[in-house]
Design a protein around this motif. Structure first.
Motif, mmCIF file in Angstrom:
data_model
loop_
_atom_site.group_PDB
_atom_site.id
_atom_site.type_symbol
_atom_site.label_atom_id
_atom_site.label_comp_id
_atom_site.label_asym_id
_atom_site.label_seq_id
_atom_site.Cartn_x
_atom_site.Cartn_y
_atom_site.Cartn_z
ATOM 1 N N VAL A 46 0.841 -1.201 0.000
ATOM 2 C CA VAL A 46 0.000 0.000 0.000
ATOM 3 C C VAL A 46 0.873 1.247 0.000
ATOM 4 O O VAL A 46 0.641 2.183 -0.766
ATOM 5 N N VAL B 217 0.702 4.147 -2.819
ATOM 6 C CA VAL B 217 0.177 5.456 -2.445
ATOM 7 C C VAL B 217 1.233 6.546 -2.604
ATOM 8 O O VAL B 217 0.934 7.660 -3.023
ATOM 9 N N LEU C 147 -0.413 6.718 6.150
ATOM 10 C CA LEU C 147 -0.372 6.251 4.762
ATOM 11 C C LEU C 147 -1.760 5.795 4.313
ATOM 12 O O LEU C 147 -2.158 6.023 3.166
ATOM 13 N N LEU D 31 -3.664 8.803 3.435
ATOM 14 C CA LEU D 31 -3.183 9.330 2.153
ATOM 15 C C LEU D 31 -3.790 8.517 1.011
ATOM 16 O O LEU D 31 -4.185 9.073 -0.020
ATOM 17 N N GLY D 32 -3.892 7.191 1.216
ATOM 18 C CA GLY D 32 -4.517 6.320 0.213
ATOM 19 C C GLY D 32 -5.968 6.690 -0.013
ATOM 20 O O GLY D 32 -6.452 6.687 -1.140
ATOM 21 N N ARG E 41 -5.810 9.737 -2.334
ATOM 22 C CA ARG E 41 -5.195 9.610 -3.663
ATOM 23 C C ARG E 41 -5.870 8.598 -4.578
ATOM 24 O O ARG E 41 -5.931 8.795 -5.777
ATOM 25 N N LEU E 42 -6.349 7.474 -4.029
ATOM 26 C CA LEU E 42 -6.863 6.412 -4.892
ATOM 27 C C LEU E 42 -8.236 6.783 -5.461
ATOM 28 O O LEU E 42 -8.990 7.539 -4.848
ATOM 29 N N PRO E 43 -8.574 6.222 -6.650
ATOM 30 C CA PRO E 43 -9.740 6.737 -7.376
ATOM 31 C C PRO E 43 -11.130 6.322 -6.885
ATOM 32 O O PRO E 43 -11.986 7.171 -6.769
ATOM 33 N N ASP E 44 -11.416 5.034 -6.660
ATOM 34 C CA ASP E 44 -12.808 4.703 -6.349
ATOM 35 C C ASP E 44 -12.948 4.029 -4.985
ATOM 36 O O ASP E 44 -11.961 3.770 -4.297
ATOM 37 N N TYR F 68 -13.580 1.068 -3.959
ATOM 38 C CA TYR F 68 -12.938 -0.235 -3.697
ATOM 39 C C TYR F 68 -11.442 -0.075 -3.438
ATOM 40 O O TYR F 68 -10.893 -0.667 -2.510
ATOM 41 N N ASN F 69 -10.784 0.743 -4.274
ATOM 42 C CA ASN F 69 -9.357 0.990 -4.062
ATOM 43 C C ASN F 69 -9.104 1.675 -2.729
ATOM 44 O O ASN F 69 -8.128 1.397 -2.041
ATOM 45 N N LEU G 85 -10.951 1.443 -0.048
ATOM 46 C CA LEU G 85 -11.117 0.461 1.023
ATOM 47 C C LEU G 85 -9.867 -0.383 1.185
ATOM 48 O O LEU G 85 -9.484 -0.741 2.293
ATOM 49 N N GLN G 86 -9.234 -0.724 0.047
ATOM 50 C CA GLN G 86 -8.002 -1.517 0.108
ATOM 51 C C GLN G 86 -6.971 -0.829 0.997
ATOM 52 O O GLN G 86 -6.430 -1.433 1.926
ATOM 53 N N ALA G 87 -6.698 0.450 0.686
ATOM 54 C CA ALA G 87 -5.687 1.176 1.454
ATOM 55 C C ALA G 87 -6.131 1.320 2.898
ATOM 56 O O ALA G 87 -5.366 1.047 3.836
ATOM 57 N N LEU H 78 -16.946 0.670 -10.969
ATOM 58 C CA LEU H 78 -15.505 0.716 -10.751
ATOM 59 C C LEU H 78 -14.910 1.904 -11.509
ATOM 60 O O LEU H 78 -15.518 2.413 -12.443
ATOM 61 N N TRP H 79 -13.740 2.291 -11.102
ATOM 62 C CA TRP H 79 -12.998 3.370 -11.749
ATOM 63 C C TRP H 79 -12.859 3.061 -13.243
ATOM 64 O O TRP H 79 -12.711 1.895 -13.630
ATOM 65 N N GLY I 212 -10.512 3.237 -15.319
ATOM 66 C CA GLY I 212 -9.276 2.569 -15.712
ATOM 67 C C GLY I 212 -9.230 1.093 -15.341
ATOM 68 O O GLY I 212 -8.232 0.419 -15.584
#
Lengths: 162, 109
Positions: free
Chosen positions: A79, A83, B19, B22-23, B26-29, B31-32, B34-36, B94-95, B97
């Motif tokens: 991650v 990031v 971090l 920050l995720g 920065r991340l688009p949708d 689901y992403n 939630l991952q971070a 989903l995003w 991309g």
């Protein structure tokens, strides 16, 4: 009966740890609370929990926890890399993988483990199929995907639950 | 604070939590994000709680931190799964991309 006793003991131990005192009054209240909790959660407590009374399964479960912690730490560096990288290296999508596990509890553990490991998040479970959100799809081949996502946990879970 | 290992664990835990935040930005949708959020915040919070345990030892507070650690470890992936599933059922796309969405493909069947 065996199940109820296991359940009661587990609740009572949690109570003792939470109060952290062996005073007579605390213990008495603990017994009452554990009895009430046992009666209330009879249906919620999975039958398969009794399997942990077997020492071999318990040892595998302890090994599994250490194994999982290693992957959780790896996931965090993953991650951090994604990031902090200015170009944001992601290629996300939802993939479908099939598991060979039969036990419901094992499937639950597998789903939770997948969520905690690098780049993957369980979105939906339909019978044997897992729909997994993957932050960086490195291969389109379902066999290879299964190998990367599931195989590293499946063999231990099989030893614990089956 | 006297235990250097506890201070180290809490510091690293806070960095991982940061971090994760920050995720989220920065991340688009969903689901992403939630991952971070799930991964970093689970480990970050667990490290802070373990540091607390090391600092207080086998006392009432230390043991409570240890029990919280186990509950966070069990509930946080379950919560992430519930959120992701709920988002997908209520039709969050989903995003753009994204490479594939097997769940959307199988929905019609």
């Amino acid at each position: 009966m065996k199940k109820k006793l296991t359940q009661f003991t587990a609740y009572f131990i949690i109570w003792l740890l939470l109060t952290w005192s062996l005073h007579f009054q605390e213990v008495m209240v603990g017994i009452v609370v554990a009895l009430i909790a046992t009666a209330l959660t009879r249906d919620l407590f999975p039958d398969e929990m009794i399997k942990f009374l077997n020492p071999v399964r318990l040892l595998w479960a302890i090994f599994y926890i250490l194994y999982l912690i290693f992957y959780i730490i790896l996931a965090n560096f993953d991650v951090a890399y994604r990031v902090l990288n200015p170009s944001l290296p992601i290629a996300p999508g939802i993939v479908k993988v099939k598991t060979g596990l039969k036990s419901e509890l094992a499937k639950t553990f597998l789903a939770n483990s997948i969520t905690l490991t690098p780049g993957t998040l369980t979105v939906e479970v339909v019978e044997d199929n897992y729909y997994i959100h993957w932050i960086y799809i490195s291969t389109e081949d379902p066999k290879r995907q299964k190998q990367i996502i599931i195989d590293r946990f499946e063999w231990i879970l099989r030893r614990i639950f089956e | 604070m006297s235990n250097p290992v506890a201070i180290f664990l809490i510091t690293v835990g806070v960095i991982f939590d940061l971090l994760g935040c920050l995720g989220l930005i920065r991340l688009p949708d969903v689901y992403n994000r939630l991952q971070a959020a799930t991964k970093s915040v689970t480990l970050g919070t667990c490290m802070i709680l373990f540091g607390t345990f090391l600092e207080f030892g086998f006392t009432s507070g230390g043991i409570k931190a240890l029990i919280c650690l186990i509950f966070v470890l069990l509930t946080s992936p379950t919560a992430a799964h519930a959120l992701a599933r709920g988002s997908h059922i209520s039709g969050f796309k989903l995003w753009e991309g994204s490479k594939m969405d097997k769940l959307e493909e199988d929905k019609g069947k």
